[in-house]
Every structure is written in structure tokens, then in C-alpha cells.
Design a protein around this motif. Structure first.
Motif, PDB file in Angstrom:
ATOM      1  N   PRO A 125       0.726  -1.158   0.011  1.00 21.15           N
ATOM      2  CA  PRO A 125       0.228  -0.113   0.121  1.00 21.15           C
ATOM      3  C   PRO A 125       0.229   0.963   0.470  1.00 21.15           C
ATOM      4  N   MET A 126       2.038   1.287   0.274  1.00 20.36           N
ATOM      5  CA  MET A 126       2.956   2.151   0.533  1.00 20.36           C
ATOM      6  C   MET A 126       4.295   1.906   0.812  1.00 20.36           C
ATOM      7  N   GLN A 127       5.392   2.484   0.646  1.00 22.33           N
ATOM      8  CA  GLN A 127       6.396   1.609   1.228  1.00 22.33           C
ATOM      9  C   GLN A 127       6.458   1.967   2.603  1.00 22.33           C
ATOM     10  N   VAL A 128       6.966   1.731   3.440  1.00 18.00           N
ATOM     11  CA  VAL A 128       7.336   1.262   5.143  1.00 18.00           C
ATOM     12  C   VAL A 128       8.677   1.145   5.444  1.00 18.00           C
ATOM     13  N   ASN A 129       9.816   0.938   4.836  1.00 16.20           N
ATOM     14  CA  ASN A 129      10.666   0.596   5.226  1.00 16.20           C
ATOM     15  C   ASN A 129      11.498   1.693   4.999  1.00 16.20           C
ATOM     16  N   ILE A 167      -6.032  -6.961   6.145  1.00 11.81           N
ATOM     17  CA  ILE A 167      -4.434  -6.757   6.310  1.00 11.81           C
ATOM     18  C   ILE A 167      -3.317  -6.650   6.756  1.00 11.81           C
ATOM     19  N   ASP A 168      -2.142  -7.286   6.420  1.00 11.59           N
ATOM     20  CA  ASP A 168      -0.923  -7.492   7.722  1.00 11.59           C
ATOM     21  C   ASP A 168      -0.658  -6.174   7.948  1.00 11.59           C
ATOM     22  N   PRO A 169      -0.455  -5.877   9.548  1.00  9.48           N
ATOM     23  CA  PRO A 169       0.300  -4.570  10.206  1.00  9.48           C
ATOM     24  C   PRO A 169       0.927  -4.497   9.454  1.00  9.48           C
ATOM     25  N   SER A 170       1.961  -5.231   9.262  1.00 10.97           N
ATOM     26  CA  SER A 170       3.791  -4.638   9.282  1.00 10.97           C
ATOM     27  C   SER A 170       3.837  -3.834   8.250  1.00 10.97           C
ATOM     28  N   LEU A 171       2.305  -4.146   7.127  1.00  6.06           N
ATOM     29  CA  LEU A 171       2.290  -3.281   5.833  1.00  6.06           C
ATOM     30  C   LEU A 171       2.070  -2.030   6.502  1.00  6.06           C
ATOM     31  N   LEU A 172       1.598  -1.337   6.989  1.00  8.51           N
ATOM     32  CA  LEU A 172       1.255   0.061   7.001  1.00  8.51           C
ATOM     33  C   LEU A 172       2.867   0.372   7.931  1.00  8.51           C
ATOM     34  N   PRO A 173       2.042   1.972   7.996  1.00  6.76           N
ATOM     35  CA  PRO A 173       3.360   2.612   9.143  1.00  6.76           C
ATOM     36  C   PRO A 173       2.587   2.490  10.490  1.00  6.76           C
ATOM     37  N   THR A 187      -4.060   4.814   5.938  1.00  2.00           N
ATOM     38  CA  THR A 187      -3.410   3.915   6.735  1.00  2.00           C
ATOM     39  C   THR A 187      -4.548   3.481   7.128  1.00  2.00           C
ATOM     40  N   GLN A 188      -5.457   4.485   7.929  1.00  2.00           N
ATOM     41  CA  GLN A 188      -6.284   4.401   8.612  1.00  2.00           C
ATOM     42  C   GLN A 188      -7.278   3.602   8.380  1.00  2.00           C
ATOM     43  N   LEU A 189      -7.749   4.285   7.150  1.00  2.00           N
ATOM     44  CA  LEU A 189      -8.617   3.251   6.413  1.00  2.00           C
ATOM     45  C   LEU A 189      -8.939   1.678   5.862  1.00  2.00           C
ATOM     46  N   LEU A 190      -7.570   1.725   5.692  1.00  2.00           N
ATOM     47  CA  LEU A 190      -6.957   0.262   5.666  1.00  2.00           C
ATOM     48  C   LEU A 190      -7.288  -0.888   7.625  1.00  2.00           C
ATOM     49  N   ALA A 191      -6.120   0.135   8.085  1.00  9.18           N
ATOM     50  CA  ALA A 191      -6.081  -0.624   9.300  1.00  9.18           C
ATOM     51  C   ALA A 191      -8.059  -0.995  10.097  1.00  9.18           C
ATOM     52  N   LYS A 192      -8.062   0.005   9.596  1.00  7.04           N
ATOM     53  CA  LYS A 192      -9.640   0.100  10.380  1.00  7.04           C
ATOM     54  C   LYS A 192     -10.354  -1.563   9.389  1.00  7.04           C
ATOM     55  N   GLY A 193     -10.469  -1.547   7.944  1.00  6.56           N
ATOM     56  CA  GLY A 193     -11.433  -2.604   7.180  1.00  6.56           C
ATOM     57  C   GLY A 193     -12.399  -1.651   7.394  1.00  6.56           C
TER      58      GLY A 193
END
Ligand code: NAP
Length: 422
Positions: A125-129, A167-173, A187-193
Motif C-alpha cells: 500500500p506504501m513504502q514502510v521501511n 491486512i497485515d499490519p506490518s504493511l502499514l506505518p 492507512t487509517q481506512l485500511l487498518a480499520k477495515g
């Protein structure tokens, strides 16, 4: 002038004598292919064709997708077109009935057995590292990798009776505070589902990240219908510039296969040159899929440069929309961009800048619409006028009213012409 296929029904050059300027705004008529085995198996569709089918584009009226083939659909690509495809597959037919979706699509969708839709992207979804804190502060940071936008994601997450696989939380900051508005909201929307739980849902969907498709596979050696899709797993590359939009992931040696009763490739659109551009001195940039132009939309011929910017302008020719800048952006961005091109046309006209027939020794007729209409008639092509269009529009609205919807689209050109013939 409707129902006239320029470059096919009449040569493009036949416009030239009658006009001082031509603006090309013919969009992107092809979709990109993946170039992997199995792309032409039965049950593998172009998202463009599917969207055209349910929207009543005559070209795709006969697509008849095999929505009753099984329960799992895979969509390759994570742009807004992919989201549109997923939304239609997941929506209840009763909800869709209130929209202007075509009647034949509703009928087919009511027989759909699809229960699960996997929307697959090759990046995250975005570059997190690998982001130094200084970059994290930058409001202009292009960290997003997913091509879909917030509104379209929200629409899918709020569909009734449809659950979303977390989605796998490690994919989000982990820390969203320092993010710019758009990545933060996403990020908030994806984490909330979704608020619909998997146990009560009638249908479900998932966003799968970091997977590159390698093949569509038949159900069996004797059955040419798609049965699964194979992928290579990707990993974020810690070594690349986090601002880079393209080189942010690389293949690993791991693979994965997803069951697929249906598959859609949704990896973007492509503009093509219309026949005869060359005769007007216009080059087509095959790589970018655009007609080369400057930011104002004035068409340029790169071979005529270098020199002052205007040296390479092809007099009287302009572009707007996707053929001007590629198939990107939402409707508002396309509008802004069209205003810029229209301004250039007006400025050139008021400033008496050389037009299309400036060098052609009086070849110009100045007849405009009348002149072109004659040419079209002489070719035996039936042209559809604005008044005709309004009649078709009125009949579509009338037919829609009877069904409690905005319009009932006429899906075939022959049937549209029948309306005009009474
Ligand atoms: P898009 O936004 O360019 O998305 C294409 C997707 O395909 C991206 O996720 C891209 O991933 C992926 N992709 C490209 N090549 C791939 C490959 N070889 N293997 C795997 N994945 C690949 O294109 P689109 O969805 O067709 O949309 C076109 C434009 O129309 C966009 O600007 C979109 O926003 C707009 N649109 C807007 C709306 C709306 O406003 N509601 C609706 C529909 C479309 P990478 O990022 O990794 O390249």
C-alpha cells in the motif's frame, strides 16, 4: 459529430481544409496486457471490457462474462478500475438496480456465484521501511504505492453484507502522525477495515500486496477455462530511493497460487495513434502512449526541435485528456487539464497565431462543420448530430423512468439509430 470513426470512416486529413484548429481528446482505447501465459484463457477478462460491458458501451455488449463459473474472482492491479470491478462483483443486484447499469448486466450479475474477490498488487500500500525521519516530515512525500484513491476504497469498505480480510499490519506505518493527509487517511481506512464481520457477510474481498502475476492456469489439461493464477512474492527493497514510484520492490524466489474461477487484468489503459496523424505532421509517442505536447496542450513535433519552445509546435493542433498526458488522474484532474488546452486554443485564436492551413496556399475552405458534413455524407456515413443525441438521451431517460432508474442505456448503435428513425 457522432457515429463517425475518424481515420476509418473518413481520413483525418479531410478535416484539415475546413478548420483552423483540431483538438485531439480521444482518450485511451486499449488496455495494457500483462504478457504472461494464459492471458487468453476463457474466464480471463480485460477490466476495461468488463467495465464497458456493464456501462453499456456497444463495443462490449456481447462480453457475457462467466460470472456463474465459480466463487473466486482475482483482479490483477490495484487502481480505481480494479476497485470498480470489485465493487460491481460484490454489490447486491438490488442496490445496482437503482443505478444506470445496463439491464443485461443486471441479469447476468443476478446469476453470479462470485463470493470472494482478491484485488492483487505487485507492490505494497506504501513504502514502510527505509524512510529517514526527515523524509517522513515532507508533505510532498510520494510514499503511496497503491494506485486506488480514498473515496473508491471507502466505497468498497462500506458495501453492505461484504467483509474485508484484515491486512497485515506490518504493511502499514505504525506511526501515522507524521504522514501527509492522503497516506494518513488511507492507512487509517485500511487498518480499520470493514464493520461487517466475516461470519455474517454474504461476500468478502481482500487486498493482496507484493504479488507479481506469472501465469493464468487452466482448470485441467482438458478444460481451457481458468482455474488458478500463479504469482511470485515480492519484497520491499531497502536499498532504493523511497521516493521512487517504480523500483520499490523486487521478486523473491517464493511463489503462490490463488484459486480463480474468473480473473480480470486491470493494469492500466493505453492510447493509440488514430490513422492519419502522420499526414498532419503529428508523431505519436508509443512508449508513453501520448501525442507529444507542451503543458498547454499545444502539440509539438520533437523532431522539429531544438529551438525556442514554439519552434516545435505543429500549428493549429492541440490535445486534451488521456491522449495528452496518459491514463492518469480522476475526472477533476482531467477537467483542469482540458481547461488549460481550451485556453491555449482561445489564446492562439485571439493572438492570430498560425492555424492549421497557414502554409497550405489557400487550401483552407473555412467551411468548418458544413464542409466536413458534406465530406461525411459523400462517404455514405450516417452522422449523428447534437439534436439526434438529445433524442436518444430523452428515450434512454424515459425508459429508465419506467424502471425507477436514471436511464436505461441503449447498448447497441443500431438500436440508437432506430430511435432516430422512429
Ligand atoms: P492505474 O491507476 O494506473 O492502476 C494500474 C494498476 O495496475 C496499478 O496498481 C499498477 O501497479 C498495476 N500494474 C501495472 N502493470 C502491472 C503489471 N505488469 N503487473 C502487476 N500489476 C501491474 O490504472 P487504472 O486502474 O486502469 O485507472 C486509470 C485511471 O483512471 C487512473 O487515473 C484512475 O484513478 C482513473 N479512474 C478513476 C476512477 C474514479 O475516479 N472513480 C474510476 C476508474 C478509473 P504499479 O503501481 O506497481 O505500477
Amino acid at each position: 459529430m457522432g457515429n463517425v470513426n475518424v481515420g476509418v470512416d473518413i481520413p483525418l486529413t479531410s478535416l484539415k481544409p475546413h478548420y483552423d484548429g483540431i483538438l485531439f481528446a480521444y482518450g485511451a482505447s486499449e488496455d495494457k496486457r500483462l504478457g504472461i501465459p494464459g492471458e487468453d484463457l476463457e474466464g480471463v477478462y480485460s477490466a476495461r471490457a468488463f467495465v464497458g460491458w456493464y456501462n453499456g458501451l456497444p463495443e462490449y455488449a456481447d462480453l457475457d462474462p462467466a460470472l456463474d463459473a465459480g466463487e473466486t474472482a482475482v483482479v490483477i492491479g490495484q487502481g480505481n478500475v480494479a476497485m470498480d470491478v470489485a465493487r460491481i462483483l460484490l454489490s447486491s443486484v438490488d442496490e445496482l438496480r437503482k443505478t444506470d447499469i445496463t439491464e443485461y448486466a443486471l441479469e447476468r450479475l443476478s446469476m453470479s456465484r462470485v463470493k470472494n474477490v482478491q484485488v492483487v498488487g505487485r507492490r505494497g500500500p506504501m513504502q514502510v521501511n527505509s524512510l529517514p525521519p526527515t523524509l517522513l516530515q515532507s508533505p510532498n512525500l510520494q510514499r503511496l504505492q497503491a494506485a486506488f484513491t480514498i473515496k473508491e476504497l471507502r466505497e468498497l469498505l462500506t458495501l453492505r453484507n461484504v467483509s474485508f480480510e484484515p491486512i497485515d499490519p506490518s504493511l502499514l506505518p505504525a506511526d501515522t502522525k507524521s504522514l501527509a493527509r492522503q497516506p494518513k487517511r488511507l492507512t487509517q481506512l485500511l487498518a480499520k477495515g470493514s464493520t461487517t464481520s466475516a461470519s455474517t457477510a454474504l461476500r468478502s474481498w481482500a487486498l493482496k500486496f507484493l504479488l507479481s502475476p506469472t501465469s493464468f492456469n487452466p482448470s485441467s489439461t482438458s478444460n481451457p477455462t481458468i482455474g488458478s493464477t500463479s504469482f511470485t512474492l515480492n519484497a520491499f527493497r531497502p536499498d532504493v530511493d523511497p521516493l521512487s514510484k517504480t523500483a520499490a520492490v523486487s521478486n523473491t524466489s517464493e511463489t503462490l497460487s490463488l484459486p480463480s474461477s474468473l480473473a480480470f487484468r486491470s493494469v492500466g489503459y493505453k492510447s493509440t495513434p488514430i490513422p492519419g496523424l502522420v499526414d498532419l505532421g503529428v508523431m505519436f509517442d508509443e512508449k508513453q502512449g501520448i501525442i507529444p505536447n507542451d503543458p498547454s496542450g499545444r502539440i509539438i513535433n520533437p523532431e522539429l526541435g531544438p529551438g525556442p519552445l514554439t519552434a516545435a509546435h505543429v500549428p493549429g493542433l492541440y490535445a486534451a485528456g488521456w491522449v495528452k498526458r496518459g491514463p492518469t488522474g480522476v475526472i477533476a484532474s482531467t477537467m483542469d487539464d482540458a481547461f488549460a488546452s481550451a485556453d491555449a486554443v482561445v489564446q492562439d485564436h485571439l493572438g492570430r497565431v498560425r492555424g492549421l492551413n497557414a502554409d497550405s496556399d489557400g487550401e483552407g475552405t473555412g467551411l468548418g462543420w458544413e464542409g466536413l458534413s458534406k465530406e461525411v455524407e459523400n462517404k455514405g456515413v450516417r452522422r449523428v448530430s447534437w439534436e439526434d443525441w438529445k433524442k436518444i438521451d430523452a428515450v434512454e431517460r424515459e425508459r429508465g423512468k419506467a424502471k425507477g432508474k436514471g436511464r436505461e442505456k441503449i447498448g447497441r448503435v443500431a438500436d440508437m439509430l432506430k430511435v432516430l428513425d422512429g
